[in-house]
Design a protein around this motif. Sequence first.
Motif, PDB file in Angstrom:
ATOM      1  N   MET A   1      37.091  35.964 -11.088  1.00 17.72           N
ATOM      2  CA  MET A   1      37.790  36.506  -9.929  1.00 17.72           C
ATOM      3  C   MET A   1      37.954  35.456  -8.835  1.00 17.72           C
ATOM      4  O   MET A   1      38.964  35.443  -8.125  1.00 17.72           O
ATOM      5  CB  MET A   1      37.023  37.707  -9.370  1.00 17.72           C
TER       6      MET A   1
ATOM      7  N   THR B   1      41.448  34.583  -7.399  1.00 15.73           N
ATOM      8  CA  THR B   1      41.686  34.724  -5.960  1.00 15.73           C
ATOM      9  C   THR B   1      42.235  33.440  -5.374  1.00 15.73           C
ATOM     10  O   THR B   1      43.184  33.447  -4.573  1.00 15.73           O
ATOM     11  CB  THR B   1      40.387  35.115  -5.241  1.00 15.73           C
TER      12      THR B   1
ATOM     13  N   LEU C   1      45.598  37.319  -9.086  1.00 14.56           N
ATOM     14  CA  LEU C   1      44.805  38.537  -9.223  1.00 14.56           C
ATOM     15  C   LEU C   1      45.599  39.679  -9.841  1.00 14.56           C
ATOM     16  O   LEU C   1      45.038  40.508 -10.564  1.00 14.56           O
ATOM     17  CB  LEU C   1      44.293  38.965  -7.844  1.00 14.56           C
TER      18      LEU C   1
ATOM     19  N   MET D   1      44.441  42.056 -12.796  1.00 15.84           N
ATOM     20  CA  MET D   1      44.312  43.495 -12.584  1.00 15.84           C
ATOM     21  C   MET D   1      45.114  44.275 -13.610  1.00 15.84           C
ATOM     22  O   MET D   1      44.684  45.335 -14.087  1.00 15.84           O
ATOM     23  CB  MET D   1      44.769  43.852 -11.172  1.00 15.84           C
TER      24      MET D   1
ATOM     25  N   MET E   1      38.370  44.108  -7.832  1.00 12.65           N
ATOM     26  CA  MET E   1      39.599  43.468  -7.369  1.00 12.65           C
ATOM     27  C   MET E   1      40.143  44.127  -6.115  1.00 12.65           C
ATOM     28  O   MET E   1      40.649  43.453  -5.215  1.00 12.65           O
ATOM     29  CB  MET E   1      40.651  43.488  -8.482  1.00 12.65           C
TER      30      MET E   1
END
Length: 277
Positions: free
Chosen positions: A71, A75, A235, A239, A254
């Motif tokens: 993540m 990000t 992201l 997702m 998320m």
Amino acid sequence: MSSTLNPHHPDPAWRGRVTLAAVALIVLWPLLVWSEFKPWMLFDRQSLNATGRFLSAFLPPAHSPEFLLLMLEATWQTIAIATAGMTLALLGAVPLSILANERLSVSRLGTGRMGWFGSNLRRMVRWLLILLRSVPELVWALLFVRIAGLGPTAGVAAIALTYCGMLGKVYAEILESSDGHATDALLKNGSGRLAALCYGALPVSASELVSYTVYRWECAIRGSVVMGFVGAGGLGQRMDESMKMLAGGEVATMLIIFVLLVACADGVSKVLRGRLA
């Protein structure tokens, strides 16, 4: 005076308010029907059961070291897409906003009217800005995914085009609505348009320009997340993968990251506005 202060005295404008409410209902009701807006469907038993199962999968949020590291990378890629797209948008928006700005026109000095060439040039630039911002960044991303393939390139190009149109339009309007005495004085004394912009218009409008730019950067971060669902990286793409696998804990993590990103962008905007003030 006593009748005016009487709480039981009827509202003298009640007819106008009732008429306005009736007209609004008459106008909005067909729009609600045509849009097929049916909010009561969210509260039937089947929808509530599906909502409960979906939300229960969010707890606990995924927090394994491997996932958090993934993540962090996604990000950073999302921020990079938004920042790179905004940078390219600024490179196009700044000169276009100068061309579209009537206050920086040299030909209108003295007469108050722009020349034929300047007027038509500004009209063409404004139509270009309309064209760029009229196509949503998601549509641009779909087009660039077909051209350049999956990855962040499509997201950067989509943000650059759409936000160039948005920034150019708003920058021109902010500069035109600001106090123009300093700009006009510089132009009348032979200053160039760029110098008049830097020393006349920007000091007056700097706070508003920076605030809007940071706000658009925040919007670009959200936009880059959405564009990830069509394969533009970041992201959003992660997702989309988690939602397809019904991994609610990963989706919850998320969503928390999204909130933190927007909060950080809001903090940056507040600090910059405070320093400029």
